[in-house]
Design a protein around this motif. Structure first.
Motif, PDB file in Angstrom:
ATOM      1  N   UNK A 164     -34.374   2.536 -33.472  1.00  0.00           N
ATOM      2  CA  UNK A 164     -35.169   1.638 -32.626  1.00  0.00           C
ATOM      3  C   UNK A 164     -34.779   1.690 -31.154  1.00  0.00           C
ATOM      4  N   UNK A 165     -33.719   2.433 -30.840  1.00  0.00           N
ATOM      5  CA  UNK A 165     -33.266   2.512 -29.453  1.00  0.00           C
ATOM      6  C   UNK A 165     -32.629   1.225 -28.954  1.00  0.00           C
ATOM      7  N   UNK A 166     -32.103   0.404 -29.873  1.00  0.00           N
ATOM      8  CA  UNK A 166     -31.525  -0.879 -29.476  1.00  0.00           C
ATOM      9  C   UNK A 166     -30.031  -0.800 -29.156  1.00  0.00           C
ATOM     10  N   UNK A 167     -29.429   0.386 -29.250  1.00  0.00           N
ATOM     11  CA  UNK A 167     -27.975   0.489 -29.071  1.00  0.00           C
ATOM     12  C   UNK A 167     -27.522  -0.053 -27.711  1.00  0.00           C
ATOM     13  N   UNK A 168     -28.329   0.155 -26.672  1.00  0.00           N
ATOM     14  CA  UNK A 168     -27.915  -0.273 -25.330  1.00  0.00           C
ATOM     15  C   UNK A 168     -27.838  -1.795 -25.186  1.00  0.00           C
ATOM     16  N   UNK A 169     -28.373  -2.524 -26.144  1.00  0.00           N
ATOM     17  CA  UNK A 169     -28.313  -3.995 -26.099  1.00  0.00           C
ATOM     18  C   UNK A 169     -26.976  -4.535 -26.619  1.00  0.00           C
ATOM     19  N   UNK A 170     -26.127  -3.650 -27.133  1.00  0.00           N
ATOM     20  CA  UNK A 170     -24.884  -4.076 -27.775  1.00  0.00           C
ATOM     21  C   UNK A 170     -23.654  -3.490 -27.088  1.00  0.00           C
ATOM     22  N   UNK A 171     -22.543  -4.208 -27.236  1.00  0.00           N
ATOM     23  CA  UNK A 171     -21.275  -3.773 -26.658  1.00  0.00           C
ATOM     24  C   UNK A 171     -20.476  -2.908 -27.629  1.00  0.00           C
ATOM     25  N   UNK A 172     -20.900  -2.842 -28.875  1.00  0.00           N
ATOM     26  CA  UNK A 172     -20.226  -2.041 -29.892  1.00  0.00           C
ATOM     27  C   UNK A 172     -21.068  -2.000 -31.149  1.00  0.00           C
ATOM     28  N   UNK A 197     -20.020 -13.798 -20.496  1.00  0.00           N
ATOM     29  CA  UNK A 197     -21.018 -13.544 -21.542  1.00  0.00           C
ATOM     30  C   UNK A 197     -20.314 -12.949 -22.761  1.00  0.00           C
ATOM     31  N   UNK A 198     -20.436 -13.577 -23.926  1.00  0.00           N
ATOM     32  CA  UNK A 198     -19.767 -13.041 -25.126  1.00  0.00           C
ATOM     33  C   UNK A 198     -20.300 -11.659 -25.510  1.00  0.00           C
ATOM     34  N   UNK A 199     -19.432 -10.861 -26.128  1.00  0.00           N
ATOM     35  CA  UNK A 199     -19.837  -9.531 -26.580  1.00  0.00           C
ATOM     36  C   UNK A 199     -20.761  -9.631 -27.782  1.00  0.00           C
ATOM     37  N   UNK A 200     -21.602  -8.598 -27.903  1.00  0.00           N
ATOM     38  CA  UNK A 200     -22.547  -8.514 -29.019  1.00  0.00           C
ATOM     39  C   UNK A 200     -22.268  -7.215 -29.764  1.00  0.00           C
ATOM     40  N   UNK A 201     -22.031  -7.334 -31.060  1.00  0.00           N
ATOM     41  CA  UNK A 201     -21.705  -6.161 -31.882  1.00  0.00           C
ATOM     42  C   UNK A 201     -22.788  -5.991 -32.951  1.00  0.00           C
ATOM     43  N   UNK A 202     -23.342  -4.795 -33.037  1.00  0.00           N
ATOM     44  CA  UNK A 202     -24.344  -4.498 -34.059  1.00  0.00           C
ATOM     45  C   UNK A 202     -23.658  -4.055 -35.344  1.00  0.00           C
ATOM     46  N   UNK A 203     -24.235  -4.455 -36.471  1.00  0.00           N
ATOM     47  CA  UNK A 203     -23.802  -3.965 -37.787  1.00  0.00           C
ATOM     48  C   UNK A 203     -24.985  -3.199 -38.364  1.00  0.00           C
ATOM     49  N   UNK A 204     -24.789  -1.917 -38.604  1.00  0.00           N
ATOM     50  CA  UNK A 204     -25.889  -1.098 -39.085  1.00  0.00           C
ATOM     51  C   UNK A 204     -25.428  -0.211 -40.233  1.00  0.00           C
TER      52      UNK A 204
END
Length: 195
Positions: free
Chosen positions: A114-122, A1-8
């Motif tokens: 939003x508490x979405x940090x746990x959905x991302x790998x970084x 599964x590819x990693x998912x990185x948030x940009x905030x």
């Protein structure tokens, strides 16, 4: 599964510019703002907003300017909007990212709120001087400086310490400088085995 990185980052920090550069570098990039715009064109989503905010309905249509004015002046209204919108945006984002075949990035303006940090790998946090951010928002959205400041007050405090593990980009120069910083962050992500 590819990693998912948030940009905030805070409003006016340059998240979209960073995401544009990541896209140019060949990475799949998704956007919560784009998802929100799509949802706002869907009848069922709009009907839910109209039911929650009847004072913001004019001639049977949601008045987005009235809704913005309300939620940025009333904490409870903002909580109500976020409780309705965030799970729907998060679910659409999850489905969109599922199809990515390599590390992908998502522009998530309210990642920490939003508490979405746990959905991302970084996470990459785009930082910028507050006065520059205000100027950018006034120019981009046609708001007054006071309206821009009111929106900033509702967001995570990016002037304080950042959550552990975040990579920061200081957006304090021109486009060329920003490109260099994005490349540096990509190198750091490679070192962590995330891209």
């Amino acid at each position: 599964m590819p990693n998912k990185i948030a940009v905030t980052g805070g409003i006016g920090s340059g998240k979209s510019a960073v995401c544009r550069i990541l896209k140019e570098r060949g990475y799949p990039v998704f956007s919560c703002d784009e998802i929100n715009r799509t949802l706002l064109s869907e009848k069922s989503y709009l009907d839910g907003l109209c039911a929650l905010f009847p004072a913001c309905v004019k001639d049977g249509k949601l008045n987005k300017a009235a809704l913005s004015a309300l939620v940025f002046s009333d904490k409870e209204a903002l909580k109500t909007l976020n409780a309705y919108a965030h799970p729907r945006i998060a679910e659409r984002l999850r489905r969109d990212m599922e199809g990515a075949e390599k590390t992908c990035f998502a522009e998530v303006p309210l990642l920490f709120e939003s508490g979405m940090t746990k959905r991302f790998d970084g996470a990459i946090v785009v930082l910028r001087n507050k006065e520059e951010r205000i100027r950018a928002v006034v120019a981009r959205d046609g708001l007054t400086a006071e309206q821009a400041k009111a929106r900033m007050k509702q967001q995570f405090d990016y002037d304080g310490p950042l959550p552990d593990g975040c990579l920061a980009i200081e957006n304090d120069g021109d486009e060329a400088a920003l490109r260099e910083k994005v490349d540096e962050v990509l190198e750091a992500l490679k070192e962590r085995g995330l891209v």
